[in-house]
Design a protein around this motif. Sequence first.
Motif, PDB file in Angstrom:
ATOM      1  N   ALA A 125      10.858   4.597  28.186  1.00  0.00           N
ATOM      2  CA  ALA A 125      11.083   5.466  27.029  1.00  0.00           C
ATOM      3  C   ALA A 125      12.367   6.278  27.208  1.00  0.00           C
ATOM      4  O   ALA A 125      13.140   6.461  26.267  1.00  0.00           O
ATOM      5  CB  ALA A 125       9.888   6.396  26.822  1.00  0.00           C
ATOM      6  N   ALA A 126      12.596   6.770  28.432  1.00  0.00           N
ATOM      7  CA  ALA A 126      13.812   7.547  28.700  1.00  0.00           C
ATOM      8  C   ALA A 126      15.060   6.686  28.522  1.00  0.00           C
ATOM      9  O   ALA A 126      16.061   7.118  27.948  1.00  0.00           O
ATOM     10  CB  ALA A 126      13.757   8.129  30.107  1.00  0.00           C
ATOM     11  N   ARG A 132       6.348   3.281  32.005  1.00  0.00           N
ATOM     12  CA  ARG A 132       6.417   3.513  30.554  1.00  0.00           C
ATOM     13  C   ARG A 132       7.339   4.684  30.244  1.00  0.00           C
ATOM     14  O   ARG A 132       8.150   4.625  29.314  1.00  0.00           O
ATOM     15  CB  ARG A 132       5.009   3.776  30.003  1.00  0.00           C
ATOM     16  CG  ARG A 132       4.160   2.519  29.821  1.00  0.00           C
ATOM     17  CD  ARG A 132       2.940   2.807  28.959  1.00  0.00           C
ATOM     18  NE  ARG A 132       2.012   3.730  29.624  1.00  0.00           N
ATOM     19  CZ  ARG A 132       1.036   3.333  30.446  1.00  0.00           C
ATOM     20  NH1 ARG A 132       0.874   2.046  30.711  1.00  0.00           N
ATOM     21  NH2 ARG A 132       0.223   4.226  31.003  1.00  0.00           N
ATOM     22  N   GLN A 133       7.226   5.753  31.045  1.00  0.00           N
ATOM     23  CA  GLN A 133       8.102   6.894  30.811  1.00  0.00           C
ATOM     24  C   GLN A 133       9.553   6.554  31.104  1.00  0.00           C
ATOM     25  O   GLN A 133      10.459   6.996  30.401  1.00  0.00           O
ATOM     26  CB  GLN A 133       7.651   8.084  31.665  1.00  0.00           C
ATOM     27  CG  GLN A 133       6.311   8.667  31.243  1.00  0.00           C
ATOM     28  CD  GLN A 133       6.087  10.030  31.851  1.00  0.00           C
ATOM     29  OE1 GLN A 133       7.032  10.760  32.116  1.00  0.00           O
ATOM     30  NE2 GLN A 133       4.823  10.379  32.062  1.00  0.00           N
ATOM     31  N   GLU A 181       2.255   4.261  34.288  1.00  0.00           N
ATOM     32  CA  GLU A 181       2.672   5.393  33.459  1.00  0.00           C
ATOM     33  C   GLU A 181       4.126   5.756  33.731  1.00  0.00           C
ATOM     34  O   GLU A 181       4.901   6.047  32.825  1.00  0.00           O
ATOM     35  CB  GLU A 181       1.768   6.596  33.722  1.00  0.00           C
ATOM     36  CG  GLU A 181       2.121   7.837  32.921  1.00  0.00           C
ATOM     37  CD  GLU A 181       1.955   7.647  31.425  1.00  0.00           C
ATOM     38  OE1 GLU A 181       2.557   8.428  30.675  1.00  0.00           O
ATOM     39  OE2 GLU A 181       1.240   6.703  31.011  1.00  0.00           O
ATOM     40  N   LEU A 182       4.506   5.719  35.006  1.00  0.00           N
ATOM     41  CA  LEU A 182       5.895   6.000  35.364  1.00  0.00           C
ATOM     42  C   LEU A 182       6.834   4.987  34.729  1.00  0.00           C
ATOM     43  O   LEU A 182       7.901   5.332  34.222  1.00  0.00           O
ATOM     44  CB  LEU A 182       6.050   5.979  36.886  1.00  0.00           C
ATOM     45  CG  LEU A 182       5.429   7.137  37.671  1.00  0.00           C
ATOM     46  CD1 LEU A 182       5.539   6.869  39.166  1.00  0.00           C
ATOM     47  CD2 LEU A 182       6.094   8.447  37.312  1.00  0.00           C
ATOM     48  N   PHE A 206      10.824  14.680  33.313  1.00  0.00           N
ATOM     49  CA  PHE A 206       9.520  14.540  32.679  1.00  0.00           C
ATOM     50  C   PHE A 206       8.467  14.767  33.761  1.00  0.00           C
ATOM     51  O   PHE A 206       8.560  14.208  34.846  1.00  0.00           O
ATOM     52  CB  PHE A 206       9.330  13.133  32.083  1.00  0.00           C
ATOM     53  CG  PHE A 206      10.228  12.838  30.938  1.00  0.00           C
ATOM     54  CD1 PHE A 206       9.794  12.987  29.626  1.00  0.00           C
ATOM     55  CD2 PHE A 206      11.532  12.413  31.159  1.00  0.00           C
ATOM     56  CE1 PHE A 206      10.631  12.699  28.563  1.00  0.00           C
ATOM     57  CE2 PHE A 206      12.366  12.132  30.103  1.00  0.00           C
ATOM     58  CZ  PHE A 206      11.913  12.283  28.811  1.00  0.00           C
ATOM     59  N   THR A 207       7.437  15.558  33.458  1.00  0.00           N
ATOM     60  CA  THR A 207       6.344  15.792  34.397  1.00  0.00           C
ATOM     61  C   THR A 207       5.035  15.590  33.670  1.00  0.00           C
ATOM     62  O   THR A 207       4.888  16.041  32.533  1.00  0.00           O
ATOM     63  CB  THR A 207       6.402  17.226  34.951  1.00  0.00           C
ATOM     64  OG1 THR A 207       7.695  17.427  35.531  1.00  0.00           O
ATOM     65  CG2 THR A 207       5.325  17.444  36.005  1.00  0.00           C
ATOM     66  N   PHE A 208       4.119  14.893  34.260  1.00  0.00           N
ATOM     67  CA  PHE A 208       2.854  14.661  33.596  1.00  0.00           C
ATOM     68  C   PHE A 208       1.708  15.016  34.540  1.00  0.00           C
ATOM     69  O   PHE A 208       1.854  15.040  35.756  1.00  0.00           O
ATOM     70  CB  PHE A 208       2.746  13.206  33.124  1.00  0.00           C
ATOM     71  CG  PHE A 208       2.769  12.195  34.242  1.00  0.00           C
ATOM     72  CD1 PHE A 208       1.588  11.751  34.818  1.00  0.00           C
ATOM     73  CD2 PHE A 208       3.975  11.686  34.705  1.00  0.00           C
ATOM     74  CE1 PHE A 208       1.615  10.816  35.832  1.00  0.00           C
ATOM     75  CE2 PHE A 208       3.992  10.760  35.719  1.00  0.00           C
ATOM     76  CZ  PHE A 208       2.823  10.321  36.288  1.00  0.00           C
ATOM     77  N   SER A 233      16.297  10.862  34.212  1.00  0.00           N
ATOM     78  CA  SER A 233      16.945   9.694  33.601  1.00  0.00           C
ATOM     79  C   SER A 233      18.229  10.052  32.896  1.00  0.00           C
ATOM     80  O   SER A 233      18.746   9.262  32.141  1.00  0.00           O
ATOM     81  CB  SER A 233      15.992   9.069  32.584  1.00  0.00           C
ATOM     82  OG  SER A 233      15.727   9.992  31.553  1.00  0.00           O
TER      83      SER A 233
END
Length: 380
Positions: free
Chosen positions: A85-86, A81-82, A78-79, A49-51, A44
């Motif tokens: 956030a980014a 949301r991330q 989840e993707l 980010f890796t989860f 981003s």
Amino acid sequence: MGFGMNFKLAPGVRIRVSNRGVRTSVGPRAARVHIGGGRTGISSGVGPFTFYNTVGSTAPPRTAPPPGAGPTRASLAELQRQAAAAEREEAIRSVMALERSLLTLHLQEFTPATRPLLPSPTRPDPAPFIAAREKQAFDGLSVFDRAKRRDAQRWARDAGQHDADTQWEQARRAHLEHQQTATQWWDKLLAHDETTVHETLEDAFEDNQSPAACIDVGKDLSTPAGTRYATVLIIYGPVDLVPEKQPDTTSAGRPTLRKRTQSARNDFYVQALGSTVLATVREGLAVAPSVTELRVVVLRRDPGATDPASYLEWIYAGRFPRAWIASMPWATVNPAEALLQAPEARMQRRGAAAHIVGLPLDDEPGLAEIVTEVRSTLTR
């Protein structure tokens, strides 16, 4: 295509403005989601980010989707949301960077002008000159004619040394002439020569973030000390320069962006205007040591104006004596207060939100003419 102007209003009074205004863009880049075999990541502009699945979770393990299948509903949420956030983090950083750029211009240090001393030229090495002469002297000589070659070598050595000495003397004369020209320029600058001061200020303001131009240089004989002044015109942008949102925190302490009130936005605008004016004053006084007072006029250019009269308005004027600027505590100075505290400062704010409004030009025929000329130039 940008704009530029360079026109003469009267003898010794010329405006030259380039299109170096504040250009800002607020808002994050769209997050890019990459889904494939193995780990899932998001790029981003703020880093990948890796989860993974939580280790030790009591939930039943998820089976990998068959080849070609899309992400599960849970993983896609989840993707998202991330990604959100980014975007939020980048937006906050962008706004904070823009705020710093608008409010810290006056903290920049400007090196005071000093008498120019040009570096002395270096005495040339005679070896290349001798080599060139040897090539000239040996051309056509037989390698077996030693006597002539010895004579040619002596001639080449003397001629090459003479060439080096001649170039050295020419460089010394050119250096002396250039140093005399620079010294004469410096003497004129110290003597407050109008043309020299005017050109020096124009060169200094050439790359300013907000367009600025020197429009007048002179001496005020009505004052006891005969104030040596220069008048500078600054063209500043509208309140849209200020981002609509400001960094804040949620009730849970997380960083966020909240919309500014119109009053807060106008207050920020005055702070940013003050920072620009003070930076211009500091630069002008640094490069023009003869100036004991810089007089500033600010015009606001608003491309979104609803009528021609408000497209370009006079919004501020003030005097900035050198002694007052020198005593200013720059680490703690409030740019908005400095605008108002300047001698003969003029600025008007109206309404509950304290908007800056245009100042009347009825009693300022000279300034009215300048506004008319600038407006016609910018709208061509």
